[in-house]
Design an enzyme around this catalytic site. Structure first.
Site, PDB file in Angstrom:
ATOM      1  N   ALA A 124      -4.560  11.774 -13.793  1.00 31.50           N
ATOM      2  CA  ALA A 124      -3.461  12.645 -13.350  1.00 31.50           C
ATOM      3  C   ALA A 124      -3.627  12.989 -11.882  1.00 31.50           C
ATOM      4  CB  ALA A 124      -3.435  13.903 -14.215  1.00 31.50           C
ATOM      5  N   THR A 126      -0.536  12.344  -9.464  1.00 34.45           N
ATOM      6  CA  THR A 126       0.787  12.659  -8.916  1.00 34.45           C
ATOM      7  C   THR A 126       1.265  14.042  -9.372  1.00 34.45           C
ATOM      8  OG1 THR A 126       1.290  10.304  -9.054  1.00 34.45           O
ATOM      9  CG2 THR A 126       3.161  11.788  -8.743  1.00 34.45           C
ATOM     10  N   ASP A 242      -8.585   1.098  -5.220  1.00 28.23           N
ATOM     11  CA  ASP A 242      -8.966  -0.234  -4.742  1.00 28.23           C
ATOM     12  C   ASP A 242      -9.335  -1.152  -5.896  1.00 28.23           C
ATOM     13  OD1 ASP A 242      -8.553  -0.340  -2.001  1.00 28.23           O
ATOM     14  OD2 ASP A 242     -10.209   1.059  -1.706  1.00 28.23           O
ATOM     15  N   ARG A 270      18.611 -26.226 -22.313  1.00 32.23           N
ATOM     16  CA  ARG A 270      20.031 -25.867 -22.166  1.00 32.23           C
ATOM     17  C   ARG A 270      20.796 -26.988 -21.461  1.00 32.23           C
ATOM     18  NH1 ARG A 270      24.192 -22.745 -24.007  1.00 32.23           N
ATOM     19  NH2 ARG A 270      25.548 -22.028 -22.301  1.00 32.23           N
ATOM     20  N   GLY A 342      24.052 -15.965 -19.006  1.00 31.01           N
ATOM     21  CA  GLY A 342      24.430 -14.777 -19.788  1.00 31.01           C
ATOM     22  C   GLY A 342      23.373 -14.393 -20.802  1.00 31.01           C
ATOM     23  N   GLU A 365       0.653   3.297  -8.685  1.00 33.51           N
ATOM     24  CA  GLU A 365      -0.590   2.981  -7.961  1.00 33.51           C
ATOM     25  C   GLU A 365      -0.322   2.744  -6.474  1.00 33.51           C
ATOM     26  OE1 GLU A 365      -2.599   3.907 -10.684  1.00 33.51           O
ATOM     27  OE2 GLU A 365      -3.943   2.519  -9.732  1.00 33.51           O
ATOM     28  N   GLY A 366       0.699   3.425  -5.970  1.00 33.22           N
ATOM     29  CA  GLY A 366       1.081   3.281  -4.557  1.00 33.22           C
ATOM     30  C   GLY A 366       2.259   2.337  -4.432  1.00 33.22           C
ATOM     31  N   GLU A 369       5.724   0.278  -0.041  1.00 23.19           N
ATOM     32  CA  GLU A 369       5.663   0.758   1.343  1.00 23.19           C
ATOM     33  C   GLU A 369       4.270   1.298   1.661  1.00 23.19           C
ATOM     34  OE1 GLU A 369       8.047   1.542  -0.907  1.00 23.19           O
ATOM     35  OE2 GLU A 369       9.666   0.348  -0.077  1.00 23.19           O
TER      36      GLU A 369
HETATM   37  C1  LIG Z   1       6.195   4.836 -15.187  1.00 21.73           C
HETATM   38  C2  LIG Z   1       5.291   5.516 -14.191  1.00 21.73           C
HETATM   39  C3  LIG Z   1       3.941   5.646 -14.472  1.00 21.73           C
HETATM   40  C4  LIG Z   1       3.085   6.313 -13.569  1.00 21.73           C
HETATM   41  N1  LIG Z   1       1.771   6.536 -13.919  1.00 21.73           N
HETATM   42  C5  LIG Z   1       1.035   7.398 -13.162  1.00 21.73           C
HETATM   43  C6  LIG Z   1      -0.259   7.826 -13.601  1.00 21.73           C
HETATM   44  O1  LIG Z   1      -0.751   7.411 -14.657  1.00 21.73           O
HETATM   45  N2  LIG Z   1      -0.936   8.722 -12.834  1.00 21.73           N
HETATM   46  C7  LIG Z   1      -0.425   9.229 -11.673  1.00 21.73           C
HETATM   47  O2  LIG Z   1      -1.077  10.050 -11.042  1.00 21.73           O
HETATM   48  N3  LIG Z   1       0.788   8.818 -11.216  1.00 21.73           N
HETATM   49  C8  LIG Z   1       1.529   7.927 -11.935  1.00 21.73           C
HETATM   50  N4  LIG Z   1       2.785   7.536 -11.516  1.00 21.73           N
HETATM   51  C9  LIG Z   1       3.295   8.075 -10.261  1.00 21.73           C
HETATM   52  C10 LIG Z   1       3.406   7.031  -9.166  1.00 21.73           C
HETATM   53  O3  LIG Z   1       2.147   6.641  -8.712  1.00 21.73           O
HETATM   54  C11 LIG Z   1       4.311   7.629  -8.062  1.00 21.73           C
HETATM   55  O4  LIG Z   1       5.620   7.668  -8.589  1.00 21.73           O
HETATM   56  C12 LIG Z   1       4.245   6.856  -6.774  1.00 21.73           C
HETATM   57  O5  LIG Z   1       2.975   6.952  -6.177  1.00 21.73           O
HETATM   58  C13 LIG Z   1       5.296   7.322  -5.756  1.00 21.73           C
HETATM   59  O6  LIG Z   1       5.347   8.713  -5.651  1.00 21.73           O
HETATM   60  P1  LIG Z   1       6.784   9.444  -5.754  1.00 21.73           P
HETATM   61  O7  LIG Z   1       7.413   8.967  -7.017  1.00 21.73           O
HETATM   62  O8  LIG Z   1       6.566  10.901  -5.622  1.00 21.73           O
HETATM   63  O9  LIG Z   1       7.633   8.880  -4.569  1.00 21.73           O
HETATM   64  P2  LIG Z   1       7.631   9.418  -3.034  1.00 21.73           P
HETATM   65  O10 LIG Z   1       6.232   9.557  -2.565  1.00 21.73           O
HETATM   66  O11 LIG Z   1       8.510  10.591  -2.955  1.00 21.73           O
HETATM   67  O12 LIG Z   1       8.295   8.187  -2.293  1.00 21.73           O
HETATM   68  C14 LIG Z   1       9.721   7.977  -2.270  1.00 21.73           C
HETATM   69  C15 LIG Z   1       9.978   6.782  -1.355  1.00 21.73           C
HETATM   70  O13 LIG Z   1       9.495   7.086  -0.034  1.00 21.73           O
HETATM   71  C16 LIG Z   1       8.591   6.088   0.391  1.00 21.73           C
HETATM   72  N5  LIG Z   1       7.541   6.655   1.206  1.00 21.73           N
HETATM   73  C17 LIG Z   1       6.793   7.760   0.967  1.00 21.73           C
HETATM   74  N6  LIG Z   1       5.880   7.947   1.930  1.00 21.73           N
HETATM   75  C18 LIG Z   1       6.031   6.931   2.800  1.00 21.73           C
HETATM   76  C19 LIG Z   1       5.361   6.547   3.995  1.00 21.73           C
HETATM   77  N7  LIG Z   1       4.340   7.237   4.489  1.00 21.73           N
HETATM   78  N8  LIG Z   1       5.772   5.421   4.630  1.00 21.73           N
HETATM   79  C20 LIG Z   1       6.804   4.699   4.133  1.00 21.73           C
HETATM   80  N9  LIG Z   1       7.454   5.003   3.003  1.00 21.73           N
HETATM   81  C21 LIG Z   1       7.082   6.093   2.342  1.00 21.73           C
HETATM   82  C22 LIG Z   1       8.029   5.492  -0.894  1.00 21.73           C
HETATM   83  O14 LIG Z   1       7.505   4.202  -0.678  1.00 21.73           O
HETATM   84  C23 LIG Z   1       9.257   5.509  -1.782  1.00 21.73           C
HETATM   85  O15 LIG Z   1      10.042   4.382  -1.522  1.00 21.73           O
HETATM   86  C24 LIG Z   1       3.623   6.814 -12.367  1.00 21.73           C
HETATM   87  C25 LIG Z   1       4.976   6.639 -12.065  1.00 21.73           C
HETATM   88  C26 LIG Z   1       5.821   6.034 -12.967  1.00 21.73           C
HETATM   89  C27 LIG Z   1       7.292   5.921 -12.653  1.00 21.73           C
END
Ligand SMILES: Cc1cc2nc3c(=O)[nH]c(=O)nc-3n(C[C@H](O)[C@H](O)[C@H](O)COP(=O)(O)OP(=O)(O)OC[C@H]3O[C@@H](n4cnc5c(N)ncnc54)[C@H](O)[C@@H]3O)c2cc1C
Length: 385
Positions: A124, A126, A242, A270, A342, A365-366, A369
């Site tokens: 956890a 995010t 990493d 097909r 289709g 996992e990031g 971007e």
């Molecule tokens: C199905 C699912 C499973 C997940 N599982 C986990 C989990 O197990 N544990 C956990 O901790 N998290 C988890 N996450 C969270 C996930 O890692 C985040 O959603 C992700 O890191 C992006 O954060 P955000 O959604 O807040 O987007 P934001 O950080 O708000 O980003 C929004 C947009 O802005 C861009 N952006 C942000 N900062 C920059 C920058 N510096 N330069 C350029 N572009 C930028 C992003 O690339 C994106 O396009 C999960 C998410 C989903 C949807």
């Protein structure tokens, strides 16, 4: 330079492929997907056969194998079925934080149940207001006597409503400057008073996994639940990424290969305008492009895993593998739908599900971007923001 897998690695790959082909039933997958259900019985069998946590040392229930061997299993599972593959291979998510930084007692307590199929883990990091940027957090763990008291909210947590324990990144020193120097990872077990996990609801793909919001309201955990050194949590999580980004690249790779396999078979079967659609040069070029991209991602992913197994941490390489494999997989699955026409749009033919399932590879996992920021900062020095 040697691009061959070893005999042992090929055996593991074959065993994973045969297991997935034998157990990942297509009808069952469609039902699990419809019901947003975790493939529990298949996960149990995968654990019994040693596929989950095979990269843990034998002392903690694993097989003492590397990240490359784990990536081979992940690839084969996701190739056979994107939904079941992802759900199974995330069942041990974040256990590596305990493995790499935990105390001996924590490793003995938390890791063997993961490999035996008796427990599921979660990480956890995010929060609602802190996603890409976890250099500052709102969740706090304040030391009171022999305990930490945790307050805050985490969101999007994979396995949130299924996991038995959670690795939670918290501020233990909210006054630290910069803030990330005052963070710790702390273990929280499910059922701890004040802790609650709530499923987030419908989502685009990976519907066999749970994605939940976690709330911590005066959650008391003993000081011994601290993982590793105090104030090192942020660095531990970066190091974990990493490793875990290689696994995500392997998921993307497997899903792309699975979509490609189905598209190739369909193209050869097909018929339109009196010939197989595989006989149109445009289809052949699509297949050639798809396969080239898959093989490129495979080389990057295996190289990143091979490098990690040599004890080298290379964020640029893992970011390149994850970023490229994620984008490639979305493109390949998209093209697979196109080849199916289709039928590709209809769930029964699987490729639309592979497409939906693989989109997350560019986000969790990031994001793509953020991976580019990592690659660029290693090339030109620290990037702004
Ligand atoms: C199905 C699912 C499973 C997940 N599982 C986990 C989990 O197990 N544990 C956990 O901790 N998290 C988890 N996450 C969270 C996930 O890692 C985040 O959603 C992700 O890191 C992006 O954060 P955000 O959604 O807040 O987007 P934001 O950080 O708000 O980003 C929004 C947009 O802005 C861009 N952006 C942000 N900062 C920059 C920058 N510096 N330069 C350029 N572009 C930028 C992003 O690339 C994106 O396009 C999960 C998410 C989903 C949807």
């Amino acid at each position: 330079m040697d691009f061959e897998l070893t005999d042992e690695q090929r055996d593991i790959q074959r065993a994973a492929r045969e297991f997935a082909q034998g157990e990942f039933d297509r009808e069952l997958a469609l039902e699990l997907e419809r019901n947003h259900a975790f493939p529990k019985s298949i996960w149990k069998k995968a654990c019994e056969l040693g596929f989950i946590g095979l990269h843990f040392p034998e002392a903690y229930g694993g097989q003492g194998l590397g990240i490359l061997e784990n990536a081979l299993v992940v690839e084969e599972f996701c190739r056979q079925d994107s939904g079941i593959g992802v759900a199974l291979t995330l069942a041990d998510f974040s256990s590596e934080v305990i493995l790499r930084f935990g105390t001996e007692a924590q490793k003995r307590k938390y890791l063997p149940p993961i490999t035996r199929g008796e427990a599921i883990s979660a990480g956890a990091y995010t929060e609602p207001d802190h996603g890409s940027d976890i250099t500052r957090l709102s969740t706090t763990a304040i030391r009171k006597g022999e305990e930490f008291v945790i307050n805050g909210t985490k969101t999007f947590i994979t396995n949130g409503t299924l996991a038995d324990h959670f690795v939670v990144l918290c501020h233990t020193n909210p006054e630290a400057d910069p803030p990330y120097r005052g963070m710790c990872t702390i273990l929280v077990e499910k059922g701890t008073p004040g802790f609650q996990a709530t499923e987030l609801g419908d989502k685009m793909g990976i519907r066999m996994t749970s994605t939940a919001e976690l709330s911590f309201s005066d959650v008391h955990v003993p000081l011994e639940n601290l993982i590793g050194e105090e104030n090192r949590g942020f660095y531990q999580v970066l190091e974990f990424f990493d490793e875990s980004r290689i696994e995500i690249a392997a998921q993307a790779l497997g899903i792309a290969q699975g979509a490609f396999d189905r598209a190739l078979a369909y193209a050869k079967e097909r018929r339109q305008f009196g010939q197989r659609i595989a006989d149109f040069q445009v289809t052949q070029h699509k297949l050639a492009d798809m396969y080239t991209k898959i093989e490129t991602a495979r080389l990057l992913t295996y190289k990143a895993a091979w490098n990690f197994d040599r004890g080298r941490i290379d964020p640029r390489l893992t970011a390149m593998a994850k970023m490229y494999a994620g984008r490639m997989s979305v493109e390949v699955a998209d093209e697979a739908i196109q080849i199916f026409g289709g039928y590709g749009y209809i769930t029964e033919y699987e490729v639309e599900r592979f497409y939906r399932d693989t989109k997350i590879m560019e986000i969790y996992e990031g994001t793509r971007e953020i991976q580019k920021n990592t690659i660029a900062s290693s090339l030109i020095g620290k990037t702004k923001g």
